[in-house]
Design a protein around this motif. Structure first.
Motif, PDB file in Angstrom:
ATOM      1  N   LYS A 107       0.641  -1.043   0.268  1.00 48.21           N
ATOM      2  CA  LYS A 107       0.272   0.086   0.602  1.00 48.21           C
ATOM      3  C   LYS A 107       0.821   1.509   0.495  1.00 48.21           C
ATOM      4  O   LYS A 107       0.384   2.058   0.304  1.00 48.21           O
ATOM      5  N   LYS A 112       0.643  -1.667  10.838  1.00 46.45           N
ATOM      6  CA  LYS A 112       1.278  -0.936   9.334  1.00 46.45           C
ATOM      7  C   LYS A 112       1.798  -2.380   8.505  1.00 46.45           C
ATOM      8  O   LYS A 112       1.349  -2.301   7.284  1.00 46.45           O
ATOM      9  N   PHE A 140       5.446   3.540   5.077  1.00 38.83           N
ATOM     10  CA  PHE A 140       4.854   4.104   5.877  1.00 38.83           C
ATOM     11  C   PHE A 140       6.561   4.482   6.911  1.00 38.83           C
ATOM     12  O   PHE A 140       6.661   3.479   7.414  1.00 38.83           O
ATOM     13  N   TYR A 188       1.827  -1.929   4.351  1.00 37.68           N
ATOM     14  CA  TYR A 188       2.639  -0.675   3.740  1.00 37.68           C
ATOM     15  C   TYR A 188       3.920  -1.054   4.283  1.00 37.68           C
ATOM     16  O   TYR A 188       4.144  -2.415   4.895  1.00 37.68           O
TER      17      TYR A 188
END
Ligand code: ME8
Length: 647
Positions: free
Chosen positions: A3, A37, A6, A42
């Motif tokens: 995604k 996350k 992060f 991520y």
């Protein structure tokens, strides 16, 4: 399923003392967000580290008789130090930066020079009130009752040639940034920053020091070291490779998605940090989140109060996951939380042993007892199941909404609502009654399957908080890799129809509160030395015969060929220097003692030691136990003049 990136950071900790439960709280919270996350897909970069320069460390090292580097190494990398603590607490940081790392030192020098060449750093003279423990200069108007506004301790006047950063130039854009509402959270901290620091007028910031040397040297002006906060804040960029060759993922991860910091350092992160990044023409972090403190009886933990809670001891006694869970379940992340052992134990018992632990053990025990561990594929649905199933399917979204706002305790609240509902479902369906009737076996299988599925979903959400226990529980409920992915957490019916469970160890044993409290009390009481009894065998007249005087140490040197002896030249107030030899070299280096105010008995007969005269004896406080000797030379207030008599 990636995604994007992060980037999340903890503050870098001062290795001036061992870390306590408050530091652990901050790091465990950050770790949990990082794990969450990663689970969501991520590409996470999680950074932590240590902030190793500054006057406080230099002074502590001096007092300990070691170099500053040895001092910090002993707290950061030695067994039982910071790195070990994070390993123990299962912290999943991708990088660990030490501000004494060469690449960081060189990068900070380049950064400082860049801001200087741009004209944002200039040379001037600093006059003001200085707080040594906080390494901060304060203006008179910032002091609270004449004391440091951060720590409440005494400040003193200090003046030195110094470099300044043009913080005032960035006041307006920083205020706009704060008012934007996204940058600093919780929102309550925004007003505090604007009203307390920006509105009264931002003054330029002193960014170099000449009064001590344990820092990054300003390479174009020897004698100056870079202010520790400039050095420290840029760790977030140098650890990715800014202006150095050690790493090369600055472009990939910067700007940071969030800096997690404690409330007292929000000022540095939300005012000074963005201003310096603006000066460097670098993108700003997306968010600074200022969490609250763990306090004890409403007050800060501190070594001097003797109320510092040791995470090693608690993890050893209750388990790493129980401690991680307690910290994040109990205290709202943005506010202060009152730590107590009672609260810790009752949280373990209520949530982990009763609610979660019991649900796992009851469910797996029933699967084993009624079906030999493997459920039959044939299942019979009942309307009674609908509420539990729909709650389980919706839980992920509610949990994620809280996790994305860093409301970790509320995210856990969602999980526990589900777990409590599942426990109630056992009472409602009464599987032990169903088990008595062979015809109801498909219904019994459905009940147990629904419980296993609910557990699977709850455990996926708990995994960032208590990773090791969840892995054990996944094994017990028969969930393999494919069944524990985040993507499967909003779907009911992912475990195979004829899933096989394994009855395993108890995940969270119940803690006997009374017994544990006694044990904790015992652990926290320092063993303390055993002193010999006092015997009343001296008269006042005997005592008065000792002529004890205040002396100033004029010079001090080691006696050649002696391992023990130091030779002192003292001002005893008589006008003639006095020589005393003392066997205390094991405890002090000569240069530590020059200028000190000490006490000596002067009317003892002179003695020869290693061929040299010793005219008197210095007084020390001593204690010997188990063959280990501890000695502190008696030192008095330097305001007391030489020659004064002790009586
Ligand atoms: O401030 N409860 O380091 P530090 C919760 N080196 N958090 C606590 C706490 C408590 N009782 N006590 C401390 C520094 N903390 C700087 C940071 S970053 C570029 C430089 C938190 O070791 C504290 O709020 O004094 C801070 O966020 C962190 O521990 C590090 O504190």
């Amino acid at each position: 399923m990636e995604k994007g990136t992060f980037y999340i950071t903890t503050p870098i900790y001062y290795p001036s003392d061992k870390l306590h439960i408050g530091h652990t709280y901050c790091t465990v919270a950050t770790d949990t967000i990082a794990r969450y996350k990663r689970m969501c897909g991520y590409d996470v970069m999680f950074l932590t580290g240590t902030d190793e320069h500054g006057q406080k460390i230099e002074e502590k090292a001096k007092a300990a008789g070691v170099t500053p580097q040895e001092f910090v190494d002993n707290i950061v990398t030695a067994p039982g130090g910071i790195k070990d603590l994070w390993k123990l607490m299962n912290i999943s940081n991708d990088r660990f930066i030490r501000t004494t790392d060469d690449y960081h030192v060189e990068a900070v020098q380049r950064i400082f020079k860049k801001m200087y060449e741009k004209g944002d750093i200039y040379k001037g003279a600093y006059k003001g009130m200085y707080c040594t423990p906080c390494e901060s200069f304060w203006t008179e108007s910032q002091l609270v009752d004449g004391k440091c506004p951060d720590c409440g301790r005494e400040v003193h006047y200090a003046e030195e040639e110094a470099y300044f950063f043009k913080l005032s130039k960035y006041a307006k854009p920083v205020q706009e940034l704060l008012e934007g509402g996204e940058f600093l959270e919780p929102a309550s901290r925004v007003n505090e920053m604007i009203n307390n620091f920006i509105k009264p007028g931002l003054e330029d910031l002193c960014v170099s020091r000449t009064s001590f040397s344990w820092g990054i040297p300003v390479d174009f002006d020897p004698g100056h070291v870079v202010y520790v906060w400039v050095d420290a804040l840029f760790n977030y960029c140098t650890a990715l490779g800014l202006l150095n060759d050690k790493y090369s993922d600055f472009d990939k991860y910067w700007p940071a998605d969030v800096h997690i910091v404690g409330k007292e350092i929000v000022r540095f992160h939300s005012i000074i940090w963005p201003a310096m990044l603006m000066s460097m023409e670098l993108p700003l972090p997306k968010k600074v989140y200022g969490h609250g403190w763990l306090v004890i009886d409403g007050g800060k933990m501190s070594k001097s109060k003797g109320n510092v809670v040791d995470p090693y001891k608690l993890a050893d006694m209750f388990g790493v996951d129980a401690l991680r869970f307690f910290l994040l379940r109990t205290f709202p992340f943005g506010s202060d939380g009152n730590f107590s052992n009672e609260l810790l134990i009752s949280t373990i018992n209520t949530d982990l042993a009763n609610d979660l632990g019991n649900l796992v053990s009851r469910t797996t025990a029933m699967a084993v007892k009624y079906f030999g561990g493997t459920l039959p594929a044939e299942r019979e649905h009942d309307a009674l199941d609908d509420e539990l199933i729909s709650m389980a399917k919706d839980a992920r979204e509610k949990y994620a909404a809280q996790m994305d706002k860093f409301q970790l305790h509320l995210a856990l609240e969602e999980v526990f609502k589900l777990i409590q509902r599942a426990n109630k479902y056992i009472d409602e369906t009464a599987p032990w009654v169903l088990a008595k009737d062979e015809a109801k076996k498909p219904r019994l299988a459905a009940v147990i399957y629904n419980l296993l599925e609910t557990l699977r979903i709850a455990l996926i959400m708990l995994k960032p908080f208590i990773p090791e226990s969840c892995d054990k529980a996944f094994e017990q409920i028969g969930a393999d890799e494919a069944c524990i992915a985040w993507e499967t957490a909003a779907t009911f019916g992912v475990l195979p129809a004829s899933v096989t469970v394994v009855k395993g160890e108890t995940l969270f044993p119940r803690v006997d509160m009374a017994k544990a409290l006694v044990e904790l009390e015992k652990m926290n009481k320092p063993a303390g030395p055993v002193f010999p009894p006092v015997e009343p065998n001296v008269t006042i007249d005997d005592f008065a015969k000792c002529d004890m005087r205040v002396c100033k140490v004029l010079s001090c040197e080691a006696v050649k060929k002696s391992e023990k002896l130091l030779k002192f030249t003292l001002d005893d107030g008589s006008g003639t220097p006095r020589q005393i030899l003392s066997g205390i070299h094991k405890f002090y280096e000569p240069e530590q003692l020059v200028g000190k105010t000490v006490v000596a008995i002067l009317n003892l007969p002179n003695r020869k030691m290693m061929g040299q005269d010793s005219c008197g004896m210095l007084l020390s406080a001593v204690h010997e136990e188990n063959g280990k000797e501890e000695l502190h030379l008696l030192m008095l207030d330097d305001n007391i003049p030489a020659g004064f008599r002790l009586c």
